[in-house]
Motif scaffolding. Structure first.
Motif, PDB file in Angstrom:
ATOM      1  N   ARG A 143       0.834  -1.183   0.000  1.00  0.00           N
ATOM      2  CA  ARG A 143       0.000   0.000   0.000  1.00  0.00           C
ATOM      3  C   ARG A 143       0.878   1.246   0.000  1.00  0.00           C
ATOM      4  O   ARG A 143       2.046   1.198   0.417  1.00  0.00           O
ATOM      5  N   GLU A 173     -10.766   7.890  -3.475  1.00  0.00           N
ATOM      6  CA  GLU A 173     -10.666   6.625  -2.738  1.00  0.00           C
ATOM      7  C   GLU A 173     -10.517   6.902  -1.254  1.00  0.00           C
ATOM      8  O   GLU A 173      -9.765   7.799  -0.844  1.00  0.00           O
ATOM      9  N   THR A 189     -11.809   2.006   0.225  1.00  0.00           N
ATOM     10  CA  THR A 189     -10.475   1.412   0.280  1.00  0.00           C
ATOM     11  C   THR A 189     -10.539  -0.086   0.548  1.00  0.00           C
ATOM     12  O   THR A 189     -11.157  -0.536   1.505  1.00  0.00           O
ATOM     13  N   ALA A 227      -6.588  10.267  -2.528  1.00  0.00           N
ATOM     14  CA  ALA A 227      -6.904   9.562  -1.283  1.00  0.00           C
ATOM     15  C   ALA A 227      -7.597  10.531  -0.334  1.00  0.00           C
ATOM     16  O   ALA A 227      -6.995  11.508   0.111  1.00  0.00           O
TER      17      ALA A 227
END
Length: 565
Positions: free
Chosen positions: A246, A327, A414, A436
């Motif tokens: 990630r 996201e 996510t 994000a």
């Protein structure tokens, strides 16, 4: 309580705790937990030890039992058929909990309560139905942290009891702890190897994360000051335990935006931890002239550096009609942000919002785009493979047309995609940017501004929170993010329609700061303890009495749940 014959002090105290816990002395009913995890550090270490002990005791009428730190039975071995039937009749079998507060004095629960090995003979049991057994329980503690992991218990019929049972139990518990050390050493060695390799090859800042290990290299210590290091360490909490690579972004107190790339380390199929490589990333709000000014957007609240950078990225995308993926975890405000940015940057265009679970999804998307509308497709992580293929055709048609491009955005939760490969390789190739949207726990400074904003949306005027109450909210992890905070404030407004809400006016879940995920039963227990403490003005002894638990238990629960008293 059983008759007060001459008994050991440890047993007498256990009887008193059992009585205070309102245990049924005639027929206790232990709680059952489905879906117990049988692949843990404890069970892996215990399995060969129990196998060996079971073979040593093959011809003996004894049963070997392993439980976790809550007294839930994880494994049961050996024993002749008659003993097994008797144990089944009292639910001493996998999935049931033999905590002292559930069934009274017994070798498992009492060993956990006293934190040491104990032999409970037949008459020592609090419950009458258990007096036909004798059991020896030895706690298993983590060799590094000292925390309780569970109990190794050996149970037999009362007439067969002897002191050797306790010796066997203690020896087995010690062997299990030794195996935990061996496994931890192997896992730590694998993590250490990856850590040294990353330090050699990257030449930059590297952090290693394990269950009991945390390492930060000299480069990171020299490059980032102590406050930035603390922020980096806090940000790595989300990576700990992850099994997939990630990337995270962290806005540090110094103004630096850092990119954290996490790579898990495995030893065989077991997760040993992970390596985080840190790179300084100068983008978004940071430039030579200082931070860019982010306009105030109606309906969006937040002034932290992280939230301003996120907002700026979405604004830049909308101003260029660049297709974008927002996201983030559920409840972070993805749709709210997209809608506010659209109203600010593209107010002359209609915005259509379509849900991925719409039965007429593809037709609705095609129709809206043909009419020239901008589009937000919500919950794209729920799209099926067939829906993704159909949408690819629609989006390709839009790209191939000569008309002005609409602005299209997807919202994705996510790590929750059901068709991750198709989403990544086919649909997301149309979207050059992913933003994000951070979870609330990463920009807790914004809670102070969010509270009055969200309270105003409840429709109840005149309710405010005291500084102490807001400070408490800023200490919580908010697993449901802004949506969670809004639900809590709606509950506050329902209870109190005017005036200042102090710390004791917050819901029970807000008065405990533990960051670990609680089961539903644990959450109910935490709330009951908080409510009892509030009802008795913080008197722990009175709260314990009201709840039917011992003072030792309530003190331990207050510590475990990090309840603010």
């Amino acid at each position: 309580m059983p008759s007060s014959r001459s008994v050991r002090d440890s047993i007498l105290l256990s009887w008193q705790r059992s009585e205070a816990s309102l245990v049924d002395a005639d027929q206790p009913s232990p709680a059952y937990f489905a879906g117990i995890d049988v692949d843990t550090t404890l069970t892996r270490a215990a399995r060969p030890v129990i196998d060996a002990l079971a073979s040593e005791l093959t011809n003996e009428p004894v049963c070997i039992i392993l439980t976790d730190a809550k007294g839930i039975v994880l494994d049961r071995r050996g024993g002749d058929p008659g003993l097994i039937r008797k144990l089944d009749s009292v639910d001493l079998c996998p999935g049931f909990t033999y905590a002292e507060s559930e069934v009274g004095t017994n070798g498992i629960g009492t060993a956990l309560e006293v934190g040491g090995p104990i032999l409970v003979l037949g008459p020592d049991h609090y419950s009458g139905v258990l007096r036909r057994f004798a059991c020896a329980g030895a706690p298993i503690t983590h060799p590094v942290t000292g925390g309780q992991l569970g109990v190794l218990d050996i149970t037999t019929q009362a007439q067969n009891s002897n002191a050797v049972l306790l010796s066997f139990a203690k020896l087995a518990a010690r062997r299990i702890q030794e195996r935990i050390v061996e496994e931890a050493n192997a896992l730590d060695q694998a993590l250490l190897s990856d850590y040294y390799a990353a330090c050699r090859h990257s030449g930059g800042s590297v952090i290693a994360l394990g269950d009991e290990v945390f390492m930060i290299n000299a480069h990171a210590q020299a490059h980032f000051d102590s406050t930035d290091q603390a922020a980096l360490i806090d940000r790595t909490r989300d990576a700990r335990g992850g099994t997939r690579p990630r990337t995270y972004l962290a806005d540090l107190p110094s103004g630096i935006t850092a990119r954290l790339a996490y790579q898990p380390t495995f030893l065989g199929h077991r997760l040993a931890g992970g390596i985080v490589q840190v790179r300084e990333q100068r983008a978004g709000l940071r430039n030579a002239g200082g931070p860019a000014r982010v306009p105030s957007l109606p309906g969006v609240v937040g002034s932290s550096a992280l939230w301003r950078r996120t907002t700026q990225e979405v604004l830049e995308s909308a101003s260029r009609a660049e297709w974008i993926v927002a996201e983030g975890e559920p409840g972070t405000g993805k749709l709210t942000l997209l809608r506010a940015v659209h109203n600010y940057s593209r107010s002359g265009h209609r915005l259509a919002i379509v849900d991925a679970d719409d039965p007429a999804l593809v037709t609705a998307v095609a129709s809206e785009l043909e009419s020239g509308s901008d589009l937000v497709l919500r919950h794209a992580h729920l799209l099926s493979t067939d829906a993704i293929h159909a949408l690819v055709d629609v989006l390709q048609g839009v790209r191939d047309s000569l008309a002005e491009d609409p602005w299209i955005a997807l919202t994705v939760a996510t790590g929750q995609s059901g068709a991750q490969d198709e989403l990544d390789t086919q649909l997301l190739r149309f979207f050059p940017r992913t933003v994000a949207v951070p979870p609330l726990r990463h920009h807790l400074d914004d809670v102070q501004a969010l509270v009055p904003h969200l309270l105003a949306r409840t429709g109840v005027a005149g309710v405010t929170l005291s500084p102490a109450a807001i400070s408490q909210l800023m200490r919580l992890p908010w697993p449901g993010n802004v949506t969670h905070l809004r639900t809590v404030l709606a509950e506050v407004a329902r209870r109190r329609r005017s005036g200042v809400v102090e710390l004791d006016g917050l819901p029970a879940e807000c008065r405990a700061t533990t960051r670990r995920h609680l089961t539903r039963i644990e959450a109910l227990e935490r709330d009951a303890i908080v409510d009892a403490l509030a009802a008795h003005q913080g008197d722990k002894a009175a709260a314990a009495t009201a709840l039917g638990m011992s003072r030792a238990t309530i003190y331990r629960k207050i510590r475990d749940y990090a309840i603010v008293t």
